[in-house]
Design an enzyme around this catalytic site. Structure first.
Site, short mmCIF file in Angstrom:
data_model
loop_
_atom_site.label_atom_id
_atom_site.label_comp_id
_atom_site.label_asym_id
_atom_site.label_seq_id
_atom_site.Cartn_x
_atom_site.Cartn_y
_atom_site.Cartn_z
N LYS A 88 0.87 -1.19 0.00
CA LYS A 88 0.00 0.00 0.00
C LYS A 88 0.90 1.23 0.00
CE LYS A 88 -4.51 0.99 0.33
NZ LYS A 88 -5.68 0.22 -0.08
P1 NAD Z 1 -13.32 7.65 -2.74
O1 NAD Z 1 -12.29 8.70 -2.59
O2 NAD Z 1 -13.89 7.39 -4.08
O3 NAD Z 1 -14.56 7.96 -1.75
C1 NAD Z 1 -14.38 8.16 -0.39
C2 NAD Z 1 -15.71 8.59 0.21
O4 NAD Z 1 -15.58 8.69 1.64
C3 NAD Z 1 -16.17 9.96 -0.28
O5 NAD Z 1 -17.56 9.94 -0.50
C4 NAD Z 1 -15.84 10.87 0.91
O6 NAD Z 1 -16.66 12.01 0.98
C5 NAD Z 1 -16.12 9.93 2.06
N1 NAD Z 1 -15.49 10.39 3.31
C6 NAD Z 1 -14.24 10.88 3.48
N2 NAD Z 1 -14.06 11.24 4.77
C7 NAD Z 1 -15.23 10.99 5.41
C8 NAD Z 1 -15.66 11.16 6.74
N3 NAD Z 1 -14.86 11.65 7.67
N4 NAD Z 1 -16.93 10.78 7.04
C9 NAD Z 1 -17.75 10.28 6.11
N5 NAD Z 1 -17.39 10.09 4.82
C10 NAD Z 1 -16.14 10.44 4.48
O7 NAD Z 1 -12.69 6.31 -2.09
P2 NAD Z 1 -13.06 4.80 -2.40
O8 NAD Z 1 -12.16 4.31 -3.45
O9 NAD Z 1 -14.54 4.67 -2.54
O10 NAD Z 1 -12.58 4.10 -1.03
C11 NAD Z 1 -13.42 4.06 0.14
C12 NAD Z 1 -12.92 2.97 1.04
O11 NAD Z 1 -12.94 1.73 0.33
C13 NAD Z 1 -11.50 3.12 1.55
O12 NAD Z 1 -11.40 2.57 2.84
C14 NAD Z 1 -10.69 2.28 0.58
O13 NAD Z 1 -9.46 1.83 1.14
C15 NAD Z 1 -11.65 1.14 0.38
N6 NAD Z 1 -11.42 0.36 -0.83
C16 NAD Z 1 -11.44 0.93 -2.07
C17 NAD Z 1 -11.24 0.15 -3.19
C18 NAD Z 1 -11.32 0.70 -4.59
O14 NAD Z 1 -11.26 -0.10 -5.54
N7 NAD Z 1 -11.50 2.00 -4.78
C19 NAD Z 1 -11.00 -1.23 -3.05
C20 NAD Z 1 -11.00 -1.78 -1.78
C21 NAD Z 1 -11.22 -0.97 -0.69
#
Ligand code: NAD
Length: 431
Positions: free
Chosen positions: A121
């Site tokens: 990561k």
């Molecule tokens: P993203 O940047 O597309 O979206 C993040 C979301 O979280 C946004 O809507 C943002 O407003 C919200 N957010 C941020 N801070 C916040 C807070 N304090 N309270 C409430 N909401 C808040 O990110 P993503 O890719 O959707 O990732 C989200 C989670 O999923 C992370 O933990 C990431 O590690 C995990 N994840 C993502 C992927 C992927 O393929 N993108 C894969 C596995 C896991």
């Protein structure tokens, strides 16, 4: 003669036990699995120490002519089963401890769904919302150059995570390729289609969340077509997961992001909310929901709760108030071990991150395979293979949980850590 102190199980010097944060949570999760590993537990210490940690200074010129320095990280937790694999996060709260934990969860996740990858990561401690597009490109390129010594298509393959997307991946691929002198599409996944990206990658994590949710709902006798859904985070993972559940008949009754918390027991219109977020960057200001206090989100009457934002959101404080029958962890590390125990006691099923959000890395694996063979699959083929892998992995983990009478999290760790440590043992200790 110098004396050497042997303290094989003491903490490495860069870890302050008082500030373990997400890494401390991961260590507790590993300890819970130790009794189920048999003779492989001899190798357990391997999982408690990242293989390689890189901290880099990322200096860039800002648009106003000044120079700014940012701290960047790339951690390779374990590469026993294959090259490192895991996303890159741009966020103002990124720390080494967080990146270490996220890299370790990638090792577990990749092994849980049996992908031939280790775990890694990366991240930069920066609020990208404060940067112009030019600054964002410069920070991405300098960071990629700095971590270029340890990444590569057969060494460690980054991907998108919070606040990074296809555009950032395109810049990373280009920078690495420029430095290497040849185009290396396989160095990152989550790229635009025109640069060797894969169909279905953008939706993959949300689709995986939905697939395991559907399988678990069958076990619980929960009808998704009647289910009420609450989603924290309306980005890549949260918005797509919400869309697929709503397409299956569920109602999105609450949603929270960094800007607001919206509640509507009659159901929020997901397509309209997605369009609103696309044009404004956040859910705030969306007309058809009532704005409630952030803490109230966890008390909303719903059947399925999907945390899909950041770590340590479900804690001792709000776990007793959760009313859902099942929590599907779209985010990485959203539940503390104490909250896990409270949810288990209250018989709320938790589908852990290391299983629930593995859909993203699974299609990243497909993308990497397609880039290597320069032969691209149809979206139907990708989605069908994704759903098959997620269903089979979930069924195996469900069975493991029944056999050992443990939570799905511990069951996933049992399956994954066994695979990692078997590989470790077969490879042996070098030299
Ligand atoms: P993203 O940047 O597309 O979206 C993040 C979301 O979280 C946004 O809507 C943002 O407003 C919200 N957010 C941020 N801070 C916040 C807070 N304090 N309270 C409430 N909401 C808040 O990110 P993503 O890719 O959707 O990732 C989200 C989670 O999923 C992370 O933990 C990431 O590690 C995990 N994840 C993502 C992927 C992927 O393929 N993108 C894969 C596995 C896991």
């Amino acid at each position: 003669m110098t004396s050497v102190s042997h303290a094989p199980h003491s903490l490495p010097s860069y870890l302050n036990p008082d500030e373990l944060g997400p890494w401390g949570i991961y260590l507790q999760q590993v300890d819970r699995v130790a009794p189920y590993l048999g003779s492989l537990s001899r190798w357990l210490e391997t999982l408690k120490r990242p293989k390689r940690l890189l901290i880099v200074d990322v200096p860039i010129q800002m648009d106003n002519g000044t120079m700014a320095h940012f701290e960047g990280y790339r951690v390779q937790h374990n590469t026993s089963r294959g090259p490192g694999k895991g996303g890159v996060r741009f966020h103002q709260d990124v720390t080494l401890s967080e990146v270490m934990a996220l890299s370790a969860w990638m090792s577990v996740k990749n092994a849980a769904v049996n992908l031939p990858f280790g775990g890694a990561k990366g991240g930069i401690r920066v609020d990208p919302r404060q940067l112009s597009v030019g600054e964002l490109e410069r920070i991405t390129r300098r960071y990629t150059s700095e971590i270029g010594v340890i990444i590569g298509p057969t060494k460690d393959i980054p991907a998108p995570d919070v606040n990074t997307d296809e555009r950032v991946m395109a810049w990373m691929m280009d920078t690495y390729s420029m430095n290497e002198g040849s185009t290396a599409t396989g160095v990152v996944t989550g790229k635009p289609l025109a640069l060797g990206g894969s169909l279905g990658r953008r939706e993959a994590t949300g689709r995986g969340v939905f697939t395991v949710g559907e399988a678990a709902a069958n076990h619980l006798g929960l009808d998704i077509a009647q289910a009420r859904l609450a989603v924290q985070g309306f980005g890549n993972v949260g918005a797509i997961a919400a869309q697929l559940f709503v397409e299956a008949g569920a109602k999105l009754v609450a949603v929270q992001d960094h800007s607001d918390t919206l509640y509507n027991p009659a159901g929020l219109n997901v397509a309209q909310l997605q369009a609103h977020v696309k044009s404004t960057g956040a859910i705030a200001g969306f007309a058809s929901g009532e704005s409630i206090k952030p803490a109230q989100f966890w008390e909303v009457d719903c059947d399925i709760l999907i945390p899909a934002a950041l770590e340590q959101q479900i804690t001792e404080a709000n776990a007793p108030k959760i009313r859902a029958r099942m929590v599907i962890e779209g985010a990485n590390g959203p539940t503390t071990p104490q909250a896990d125990d409270i949810l288990a006691e209250r018989q709320i099923l938790v589908i852990p991150d290391v299983m629930a959000n593995a859909g993203g890395v699974t299609v990243s694996y497909f993308e990497w395979v397609q880039d290597f063979s320069s032969f691209f699959w149809s979206e139907e083929e990708i989605n069908a293979r994704l759903v098959k892998i997620m269903r089979e992995a979930f069924a195996h983990i469900w069975q493991t949980a029944q056999t050992h009478q443990v939570s799905l999290r511990t069951a996933t760790f049992i399956v994954a850590c066994t695979r990692i440590l078997q590989a470790r043992q077969l490879r042996g200790l070098y030299p």
